[in-house]
Design a protein around this motif. Structure first.
Motif, PDB file in Angstrom:
ATOM      1  N   TYR A 214      10.145  -2.579   0.372  1.00 32.03           N
ATOM      2  CA  TYR A 214      10.892  -2.095   1.719  1.00 32.03           C
ATOM      3  C   TYR A 214      10.541  -0.522   1.378  1.00 32.03           C
ATOM      4  O   TYR A 214      10.615   0.345   0.273  1.00 32.03           O
ATOM      5  N   VAL A 215      10.286   0.205   2.747  1.00 30.07           N
ATOM      6  CA  VAL A 215       9.944   1.645   2.662  1.00 30.07           C
ATOM      7  C   VAL A 215      11.118   2.119   3.405  1.00 30.07           C
ATOM      8  O   VAL A 215      11.171   1.839   4.473  1.00 30.07           O
ATOM      9  N   VAL A 216      11.664   3.347   2.853  1.00 27.92           N
ATOM     10  CA  VAL A 216      12.651   3.908   3.425  1.00 27.92           C
ATOM     11  C   VAL A 216      12.642   5.337   3.443  1.00 27.92           C
ATOM     12  O   VAL A 216      12.042   5.708   2.376  1.00 27.92           O
ATOM     13  N   THR A 217      12.865   6.140   4.400  1.00 29.72           N
ATOM     14  CA  THR A 217      12.820   7.671   4.599  1.00 29.72           C
ATOM     15  C   THR A 217      14.075   7.872   4.477  1.00 29.72           C
ATOM     16  O   THR A 217      15.037   7.624   4.993  1.00 29.72           O
ATOM     17  N   VAL A 218      14.394   9.002   3.607  1.00 32.30           N
ATOM     18  CA  VAL A 218      15.642   9.306   3.203  1.00 32.30           C
ATOM     19  C   VAL A 218      15.756  10.854   3.611  1.00 32.30           C
ATOM     20  O   VAL A 218      14.864  11.862   3.321  1.00 32.30           O
ATOM     21  N   ASN A 219      16.792  11.392   4.299  1.00 35.25           N
ATOM     22  CA  ASN A 219      16.931  12.778   4.497  1.00 35.25           C
ATOM     23  C   ASN A 219      18.289  13.410   3.975  1.00 35.25           C
ATOM     24  O   ASN A 219      19.200  12.459   3.763  1.00 35.25           O
TER      25      ASN A 219
ATOM     26  N   GLU B 168      16.790  21.681   3.493  1.00 39.28           N
ATOM     27  CA  GLU B 168      16.791  20.619   4.091  1.00 39.28           C
ATOM     28  C   GLU B 168      15.670  19.839   3.355  1.00 39.28           C
ATOM     29  O   GLU B 168      14.679  20.298   2.992  1.00 39.28           O
ATOM     30  N   ARG B 169      16.051  18.351   2.974  1.00 33.88           N
ATOM     31  CA  ARG B 169      14.942  17.675   2.268  1.00 33.88           C
ATOM     32  C   ARG B 169      14.653  16.315   2.780  1.00 33.88           C
ATOM     33  O   ARG B 169      15.458  15.781   3.592  1.00 33.88           O
ATOM     34  N   ALA B 170      13.356  15.853   2.697  1.00 35.65           N
ATOM     35  CA  ALA B 170      13.128  14.297   3.278  1.00 35.65           C
ATOM     36  C   ALA B 170      11.991  13.854   2.327  1.00 35.65           C
ATOM     37  O   ALA B 170      11.231  14.489   1.915  1.00 35.65           O
ATOM     38  N   VAL B 171      12.142  12.270   1.984  1.00 35.88           N
ATOM     39  CA  VAL B 171      11.366  11.861   1.067  1.00 35.88           C
ATOM     40  C   VAL B 171      11.135  10.255   1.502  1.00 35.88           C
ATOM     41  O   VAL B 171      12.025   9.877   2.180  1.00 35.88           O
ATOM     42  N   THR B 172       9.968   9.846   1.462  1.00 38.82           N
ATOM     43  CA  THR B 172       9.788   8.204   1.674  1.00 38.82           C
ATOM     44  C   THR B 172       9.565   7.639   0.388  1.00 38.82           C
ATOM     45  O   THR B 172       8.753   8.103  -0.249  1.00 38.82           O
ATOM     46  N   LEU B 173      10.378   6.643   0.158  1.00 38.35           N
ATOM     47  CA  LEU B 173      10.347   5.984  -1.048  1.00 38.35           C
ATOM     48  C   LEU B 173      10.209   4.510  -0.569  1.00 38.35           C
ATOM     49  O   LEU B 173      10.268   3.731   0.364  1.00 38.35           O
TER      50      LEU B 173
ATOM     51  N   ALA C 288       1.037  -1.278  -0.077  1.00 35.92           N
ATOM     52  CA  ALA C 288       0.154  -0.075   0.096  1.00 35.92           C
ATOM     53  C   ALA C 288       0.784   1.286  -0.003  1.00 35.92           C
ATOM     54  O   ALA C 288       0.323   2.370  -0.330  1.00 35.92           O
ATOM     55  N   LEU C 289       1.967   1.086   0.306  1.00 36.13           N
ATOM     56  CA  LEU C 289       3.024   2.340   0.528  1.00 36.13           C
ATOM     57  C   LEU C 289       3.480   2.651  -0.721  1.00 36.13           C
ATOM     58  O   LEU C 289       4.227   3.713  -0.913  1.00 36.13           O
ATOM     59  N   LEU C 290       2.918   1.817  -1.838  1.00 35.07           N
ATOM     60  CA  LEU C 290       3.546   2.204  -3.261  1.00 35.07           C
ATOM     61  C   LEU C 290       2.824   3.410  -3.719  1.00 35.07           C
ATOM     62  O   LEU C 290       3.151   4.018  -4.626  1.00 35.07           O
TER      63      LEU C 290
ATOM     64  N   ILE D 256       6.976   6.765  -4.799  1.00 32.74           N
ATOM     65  CA  ILE D 256       7.076   7.949  -3.762  1.00 32.74           C
ATOM     66  C   ILE D 256       6.023   7.587  -2.709  1.00 32.74           C
ATOM     67  O   ILE D 256       4.927   7.383  -3.023  1.00 32.74           O
ATOM     68  N   ALA D 257       6.317   6.923  -1.327  1.00 31.07           N
ATOM     69  CA  ALA D 257       5.393   6.453  -0.534  1.00 31.07           C
ATOM     70  C   ALA D 257       4.895   7.664   0.352  1.00 31.07           C
ATOM     71  O   ALA D 257       5.508   8.705   0.296  1.00 31.07           O
ATOM     72  N   PRO D 258       3.828   7.189   1.105  1.00 32.17           N
ATOM     73  CA  PRO D 258       3.414   8.417   2.117  1.00 32.17           C
ATOM     74  C   PRO D 258       4.447   8.294   3.141  1.00 32.17           C
ATOM     75  O   PRO D 258       5.133   7.621   3.350  1.00 32.17           O
ATOM     76  N   SER D 259       4.284   9.542   3.851  1.00 33.25           N
ATOM     77  CA  SER D 259       5.326   9.681   4.894  1.00 33.25           C
ATOM     78  C   SER D 259       4.594   9.114   5.969  1.00 33.25           C
ATOM     79  O   SER D 259       3.592   9.682   6.817  1.00 33.25           O
ATOM     80  N   VAL D 260       4.960   7.887   6.409  1.00 31.78           N
ATOM     81  CA  VAL D 260       4.391   7.298   7.755  1.00 31.78           C
ATOM     82  C   VAL D 260       5.219   7.574   8.676  1.00 31.78           C
ATOM     83  O   VAL D 260       6.124   8.399   8.932  1.00 31.78           O
ATOM     84  N   THR D 261       5.035   6.974   9.948  1.00 29.93           N
ATOM     85  CA  THR D 261       5.790   7.142  11.120  1.00 29.93           C
ATOM     86  C   THR D 261       7.594   7.046  10.838  1.00 29.93           C
ATOM     87  O   THR D 261       7.751   6.136  10.221  1.00 29.93           O
TER      88      THR D 261
END
Length: 230
Positions: free
Chosen positions: A183-188, A204-209, A41-43, A224-229
């Motif tokens: 896999y869901v990964v948040t990158v800063n 500064e940037r942040a994205v969840t992939l 679903a995070l897709l 590009i996935a939602p920004s989850v916890t």
């Protein structure tokens, strides 16, 4: 003027989805917080809105249609780097984020940008959400205005990690990931943007992939996935 394109990200992403797609996405995102089996679903999900430096060309208020086709390979990829041969999810996500936050309108057309980004995507259509990636690129008119200003950007990645919700879901059901290996990964990181006459800025940037890393295969970008916890 202010620029919201500098990270290739539009806050209105998803506005062109069909009703059925929205229903499916909503149900799936809720499920992913309950079990890893729903992590696919995070897709799909919302964009990552943020501000950019002053004086750069602004982005449009709407994203391209989700039905926008990938550009023809013959268009080339300009300055967009080729996807690396990496089999570790966090490392691949960091490379993908750097690609998304970097562009050069001086030698890359909009179609070339899209073609370069498309090369990073998984070929498994069941899991690929090309719309979430293509939706990061502004319309041709805005891209042209950016090119008139020689606008370009580079990125420095500071870290990448699995969000808490993903780690908890994986701990609850370790075997569930073996269906899609998503896999869901948040990158800063930090993005540096520049344009004509010495204009420049950084933020500064942040994205969840969502990345797909099947065993014995290189990773690919799924969405590009939602920004989850975090």
């Amino acid at each position: 003027m202010r620029n919201r394109f500098s990270s290739l990200s539009l806050s209105s992403y998803g506005s062109g989805w069909s009703a059925n797609r929205r229903i499916a996405i909503g149900a799936a995102v809720v499920a992913v917080l309950l079990a890893l089996a729903a992590i696919v679903a995070l897709l799909t999900g919302g964009g990552n809105g943020h501000q950019a430096p002053d004086r750069a060309v602004p982005a449009p208020t709407g994203s391209p249609s989700s039905s926008e086709a990938a550009p023809k390979p013959s268009s080339g990829t300009g300055s967009v780097p080729k996807p690396p041969r990496i089999a570790e999810p966090v490392a691949y996500a960091k490379a993908a984020a750097q690609m998304l936050w970097s562009y050069d309108t001086r030698d890359t057309s909009r179609n070339q940008q899209l073609a370069g980004m498309r090369a990073w995507m998984t070929t498994e259509t069941k899991y690929a959400d090309w719309a979430s990636v293509a939706g990061q690129v502004p319309d041709p008119v805005v891209w042209s205005r950016m090119a008139d200003q020689d606008q370009h950007a580079t990125a420095h990645i500071t870290e990448g990690h699995y969000p808490g919700a993903f780690k908890q879901a994986l701990a609850d059901d370790p075997s569930a990931i073996t269906e899609a290996y998503i896999y869901v990964v948040t990158v800063n990181g930090t993005q540096q943007i520049a344009w004509k006459n010495g204009g420049a800025g950084a933020e500064e940037r942040a994205v969840t992939l969502a990345v797909q890393c099947r065993p014995n295969h290189d990773c690919t970008l799924a969405a590009i996935a939602p920004s989850v916890t975090q």
